[in-house]
Scaffold this active site. Structure first.
Site, short mmCIF file in Angstrom:
data_model
loop_
_atom_site.label_atom_id
_atom_site.label_comp_id
_atom_site.label_asym_id
_atom_site.label_seq_id
_atom_site.Cartn_x
_atom_site.Cartn_y
_atom_site.Cartn_z
N HIS A 158 -86.33 47.37 -26.47
CA HIS A 158 -87.78 47.49 -26.72
C HIS A 158 -88.04 47.06 -28.17
O HIS A 158 -87.22 47.36 -29.05
CB HIS A 158 -88.25 48.95 -26.59
CG HIS A 158 -88.53 49.42 -25.20
ND1 HIS A 158 -88.22 50.69 -24.77
CD2 HIS A 158 -89.15 48.80 -24.15
CE1 HIS A 158 -88.62 50.84 -23.51
NE2 HIS A 158 -89.18 49.71 -23.11
N CYS A 252 -90.25 56.75 -29.94
CA CYS A 252 -90.36 56.73 -28.48
C CYS A 252 -90.88 58.05 -27.92
O CYS A 252 -91.43 58.07 -26.82
CB CYS A 252 -89.00 56.52 -27.82
SG CYS A 252 -88.10 55.10 -28.34
N1 ARG Z 1 -84.45 55.80 -21.29
C1 ARG Z 1 -85.68 55.20 -21.66
C2 ARG Z 1 -85.78 53.82 -21.07
O1 ARG Z 1 -84.80 53.14 -21.04
C3 ARG Z 1 -85.81 55.15 -23.16
C4 ARG Z 1 -87.13 54.65 -23.62
C5 ARG Z 1 -87.24 54.51 -25.10
N2 ARG Z 1 -88.55 54.21 -25.48
C6 ARG Z 1 -88.95 53.33 -26.40
N3 ARG Z 1 -90.21 53.28 -26.70
N4 ARG Z 1 -88.11 52.52 -26.98
O2 ARG Z 1 -86.80 53.39 -20.60
#
Ligand code: ARG
Length: 258
Positions: A158, A252
């Site tokens: 991300h 997050c």
């Molecule tokens: N386990 C989650 C996923 O893979 C983690 C999300 C992390 N969020 C972020 N905004 N980077 O979707």
């Protein structure tokens, strides 16, 4: 924010997740509470959404969608494991009086995880989660120019894991998460672009919550802390080890509402 009542790692959708390395429930709960307490102490107004069983990643509210004034653009998650979150987040925003915008189904988009505003520009990431064609749709909806950057390292799946705007001309970034062209664009766009090293990047230091001069992040190196303090930021470091097991940290775990 969403309390970690049902938080666990029982599927793997990014390289940080390993179903055999579960977060410690009590530790995760304590880390989340510490964070919540710090935010309220720093005078953030924090709203909580009710967690739902079977949606362990709902704690990562940054992925719920993207907010602009009274518009909430709901995410279209890539993986089925997270798709069930959408209806609960949309309901919450509708109840609070936001206009809920849904994207066409084939426009994958993971909210603030992949879309961050700096100055008058929306910087948006694509490849691992969001699709590039969703960016234009978002840009049109919020009437901002969009710069799309390809993410090239799966650990930094991300945009908010490798890029962090601090003010309208300052941002943190981890160069290895971008291709040569992405690095060039960021350098051109942002006058004070601060590189972070591998250690800080792997500690999710780009995944920081920022408001004014306050920055809340996972434990970082003294060097990075010193650099930020030198720029007048007040850095609050907490331990987010149990959430890093699912690939997320402070940023997050919250979604900006203003
Ligand atoms: N386990 C989650 C996923 O893979 C983690 C999300 C992390 N969020 C972020 N905004 N980077 O979707």
């Amino acid at each position: 924010m969403c309390p970690p009542t049902y938080y666990t790692v029982n599927y793997e959708i990014n390289p940080w997740m390993n179903v055999r390395v579960k977060p410690d429930k009590q530790k995760a709960s304590a880390q989340w509470k510490n964070y919540y307490k710090l935010l309220t102490k720093l005078k953030f107004k924090v709203h909580k959404i009710k967690p739902r069983p079977g949606l362990p990643d709902m704690v990562f509210t940054a992925n719920a969608g993207f907010l602009f004034k009274k518009k909430f653009i709901a995410s279209n998650f890539r993986y089925p494991q997270r798709q069930g979150e959408v209806k609960y987040f949309s309901q919450w925003f509708k109840r609070k009086g936001y206009e809920v915008i849904t994207l066409p189904q084939n426009y994958l988009f993971e909210g603030e995880g992949d879309a961050l505003v700096i100055g008058d520009t929306l910087v948006a990431g694509f490849r691992f989660r969001s699709d590039i064609h969703s960016h234009r749709y978002i840009g049109d909806a919020i009437d901002k120019r969009v710069i799309s950057l390809e993410l090239v390292s799966s650990n930094f799946y991300h945009l908010d894991t490798c890029f962090c705007p601090l003010d309208h001309k300052t941002a943190l970034y981890f160069p290895a998460a971008f291709d040569k062209y992405g690095k060039k664009v960021l350098n051109h766009l942002i006058p004070n672009l601060i590189k972070i090293n591998n250690k800080d990047a792997m500690n999710f230091c780009c995944n920081a919550l920022v408001s004014g001069k306050k920055v809340v992040m996972n434990n970082c190196t003294a060097k990075l802390k010193g650099r930020l303090e030198g720029l007048g930021f007040k850095v609050f470091c907490l331990d987010f080890s149990e959430f890093i097991k699912a690939g997320g940290s402070s940023k997050c775990l919250a979604l900006y509402l203003h």
